[in-house]
Design a protein around this motif. Sequence first.
Motif, PDB file in Angstrom:
ATOM      1  N   PHE A  90      53.011 102.879  50.860  1.00 38.96           N
ATOM      2  CA  PHE A  90      53.223 101.490  50.467  1.00 38.96           C
ATOM      3  C   PHE A  90      54.640 101.333  49.916  1.00 38.96           C
ATOM      4  O   PHE A  90      55.160 102.232  49.252  1.00 38.96           O
ATOM      5  N   LEU A  91      55.244 100.180  50.193  1.00 40.09           N
ATOM      6  CA  LEU A  91      56.567  99.853  49.658  1.00 40.09           C
ATOM      7  C   LEU A  91      56.399  98.807  48.565  1.00 40.09           C
ATOM      8  O   LEU A  91      55.892  97.708  48.821  1.00 40.09           O
ATOM      9  N   GLU A  92      56.807  99.152  47.352  1.00 38.47           N
ATOM     10  CA  GLU A  92      56.663  98.213  46.238  1.00 38.47           C
ATOM     11  C   GLU A  92      57.586  97.014  46.428  1.00 38.47           C
ATOM     12  O   GLU A  92      58.745  97.153  46.839  1.00 38.47           O
ATOM     13  N   ILE A  93      57.068  95.837  46.135  1.00 34.99           N
ATOM     14  CA  ILE A  93      57.825  94.597  46.301  1.00 34.99           C
ATOM     15  C   ILE A  93      58.702  94.359  45.079  1.00 34.99           C
ATOM     16  O   ILE A  93      58.238  94.402  43.939  1.00 34.99           O
ATOM     17  N   ARG A  94      59.978  94.098  45.349  1.00 34.08           N
ATOM     18  CA  ARG A  94      60.915  93.712  44.288  1.00 34.08           C
ATOM     19  C   ARG A  94      61.526  92.383  44.711  1.00 34.08           C
ATOM     20  O   ARG A  94      62.031  92.242  45.830  1.00 34.08           O
ATOM     21  N   GLU A  95      61.478  91.403  43.826  1.00 29.02           N
ATOM     22  CA  GLU A  95      61.846  90.027  44.175  1.00 29.02           C
ATOM     23  C   GLU A  95      63.245  89.904  44.764  1.00 29.02           C
ATOM     24  O   GLU A  95      63.489  89.075  45.633  1.00 29.02           O
ATOM     25  N   ASN A  96      64.180  90.707  44.298  1.00 32.77           N
ATOM     26  CA  ASN A  96      65.574  90.571  44.733  1.00 32.77           C
ATOM     27  C   ASN A  96      65.958  91.564  45.825  1.00 32.77           C
ATOM     28  O   ASN A  96      67.135  91.709  46.152  1.00 32.77           O
ATOM     29  N   VAL A  97      64.968  92.243  46.400  1.00 31.75           N
ATOM     30  CA  VAL A  97      65.253  93.235  47.441  1.00 31.75           C
ATOM     31  C   VAL A  97      64.527  92.836  48.730  1.00 31.75           C
ATOM     32  O   VAL A  97      63.296  92.739  48.746  1.00 31.75           O
ATOM     33  N   PRO A  98      65.271  92.596  49.831  1.00 32.37           N
ATOM     34  CA  PRO A  98      64.612  92.235  51.090  1.00 32.37           C
ATOM     35  C   PRO A  98      63.860  93.425  51.677  1.00 32.37           C
ATOM     36  O   PRO A  98      64.228  94.581  51.451  1.00 32.37           O
ATOM     37  N   VAL A  99      62.806  93.125  52.419  1.00 33.37           N
ATOM     38  CA  VAL A  99      62.011  94.174  53.065  1.00 33.37           C
ATOM     39  C   VAL A  99      61.854  93.848  54.543  1.00 33.37           C
ATOM     40  O   VAL A  99      62.099  92.723  54.981  1.00 33.37           O
ATOM     41  N   LYS A 100      61.428  94.852  55.303  1.00 40.07           N
ATOM     42  CA  LYS A 100      61.183  94.677  56.733  1.00 40.07           C
ATOM     43  C   LYS A 100      59.684  94.777  56.994  1.00 40.07           C
ATOM     44  O   LYS A 100      59.023  95.682  56.485  1.00 40.07           O
ATOM     45  N   LEU A 101      59.176  93.833  57.790  1.00 37.25           N
ATOM     46  CA  LEU A 101      57.746  93.801  58.098  1.00 37.25           C
ATOM     47  C   LEU A 101      57.529  93.423  59.553  1.00 37.25           C
ATOM     48  O   LEU A 101      58.357  92.730  60.157  1.00 37.25           O
ATOM     49  N   GLN A 102      56.392  93.858  60.091  1.00 32.66           N
ATOM     50  CA  GLN A 102      55.946  93.392  61.397  1.00 32.66           C
ATOM     51  C   GLN A 102      55.020  92.194  61.160  1.00 32.66           C
ATOM     52  O   GLN A 102      53.959  92.342  60.563  1.00 32.66           O
ATOM     53  N   ILE A 103      55.441  91.005  61.613  1.00 35.60           N
ATOM     54  CA  ILE A 103      54.665  89.785  61.396  1.00 35.60           C
ATOM     55  C   ILE A 103      53.928  89.415  62.689  1.00 35.60           C
ATOM     56  O   ILE A 103      54.540  89.371  63.761  1.00 35.60           O
ATOM     57  N   PRO A 104      52.624  89.147  62.617  1.00 36.30           N
ATOM     58  CA  PRO A 104      51.868  88.779  63.823  1.00 36.30           C
ATOM     59  C   PRO A 104      52.390  87.490  64.454  1.00 36.30           C
ATOM     60  O   PRO A 104      52.853  86.584  63.760  1.00 36.30           O
ATOM     61  N   VAL A 105      52.294  87.429  65.774  1.00 35.36           N
ATOM     62  CA  VAL A 105      52.694  86.244  66.537  1.00 35.36           C
ATOM     63  C   VAL A 105      51.439  85.550  67.057  1.00 35.36           C
ATOM     64  O   VAL A 105      50.527  86.201  67.572  1.00 35.36           O
ATOM     65  N   ARG A 106      51.392  84.223  66.912  1.00 32.61           N
ATOM     66  CA  ARG A 106      50.292  83.442  67.492  1.00 32.61           C
ATOM     67  C   ARG A 106      50.873  82.385  68.418  1.00 32.61           C
ATOM     68  O   ARG A 106      51.717  81.587  68.006  1.00 32.61           O
ATOM     69  N   LEU A 107      50.437  82.406  69.670  1.00 31.16           N
ATOM     70  CA  LEU A 107      50.902  81.430  70.651  1.00 31.16           C
ATOM     71  C   LEU A 107      50.023  80.190  70.570  1.00 31.16           C
ATOM     72  O   LEU A 107      48.799  80.282  70.597  1.00 31.16           O
ATOM     73  N   ASP A 108      50.663  79.023  70.497  1.00 32.90           N
ATOM     74  CA  ASP A 108      49.933  77.773  70.312  1.00 32.90           C
ATOM     75  C   ASP A 108      50.274  76.799  71.435  1.00 32.90           C
ATOM     76  O   ASP A 108      51.426  76.711  71.868  1.00 32.90           O
ATOM     77  N   GLY A 109      49.268  76.066  71.901  1.00 31.94           N
ATOM     78  CA  GLY A 109      49.501  75.064  72.937  1.00 31.94           C
ATOM     79  C   GLY A 109      49.040  75.519  74.310  1.00 31.94           C
ATOM     80  O   GLY A 109      48.720  76.693  74.528  1.00 31.94           O
ATOM     81  N   TYR A 110      49.008  74.563  75.237  1.00 33.06           N
ATOM     82  CA  TYR A 110      48.584  74.822  76.623  1.00 33.06           C
ATOM     83  C   TYR A 110      49.805  74.641  77.518  1.00 33.06           C
ATOM     84  O   TYR A 110      50.269  73.525  77.752  1.00 33.06           O
ATOM     85  N   ALA A 111      50.356  75.753  77.983  1.00 32.26           N
ATOM     86  CA  ALA A 111      51.613  75.719  78.736  1.00 32.26           C
ATOM     87  C   ALA A 111      51.484  74.935  80.043  1.00 32.26           C
ATOM     88  O   ALA A 111      50.462  75.014  80.732  1.00 32.26           O
ATOM     89  N   LYS A 112      52.541  74.197  80.380  1.00 35.06           N
ATOM     90  CA  LYS A 112      52.563  73.440  81.638  1.00 35.06           C
ATOM     91  C   LYS A 112      52.375  74.367  82.831  1.00 35.06           C
ATOM     92  O   LYS A 112      51.752  74.006  83.830  1.00 35.06           O
TER      93      LYS A 112
END
Length: 200
Positions: A90-112
């Motif tokens: 685990f990486l401890e969170i520090r307010e003034n220090v940026p971190v790197k994360l993998q954020i999930p992607v959700r596709l929205d809408g009905y493509a043409k």
Amino acid sequence: MKTFQIKGTARLAVGKKSNKALRVQDLVPCVIYGGDKVVHFQAHENEFRKLIYTPKVYQTSIDVDGSVYNAFMQALQFHPVTDKLLHIDFLEIRENVPVKLQIPVRLDGYAKGIQQGGRLKANLRTLKAKGFSKDFPDEIVIDVTALNLSESIRVGDVHVPGIEILNAKSVPVATVVVTRAARAAMADTSAAAAGTKAKK
């Protein structure tokens, strides 16, 4: 971002022998780093099931003998044969220090392009992002409504306030691919058009 609660106890000993003894009891050895000190703790494997077996990303609140640490899960280790959970970093969170994360992607809408006979393909399920913990969303929502056949939304097209996306900008996140049925329909249309011109 939602918070996941974990309750553990401090590890009195570290090392392979100690770790092996913990795993026999279904306890998972863990470490929290990135703060003022490195914290070694243990918790029952059931504490982590809803944290690791999900596409979602959580901020974790870890209670170690009454001391609470806010952190992000960074690395998992599983047994190569049994898939048993062996270790978590685990990486401890520090307010003034940026971190790197993998954020999930959700596709929205009905493509043409789907209406034109195509199929929507998700090329990336997550995006690697850098920022402060307060700015991370639970997921990155991408509107695919405007995509036509053979068109893509690329990493460079995705913008999240306060967050830097680290994947290569040219990589497609989602694409409307041409299916065999769509190709056949396009070929039939072209052939019919050619036949009409020939008759004229």
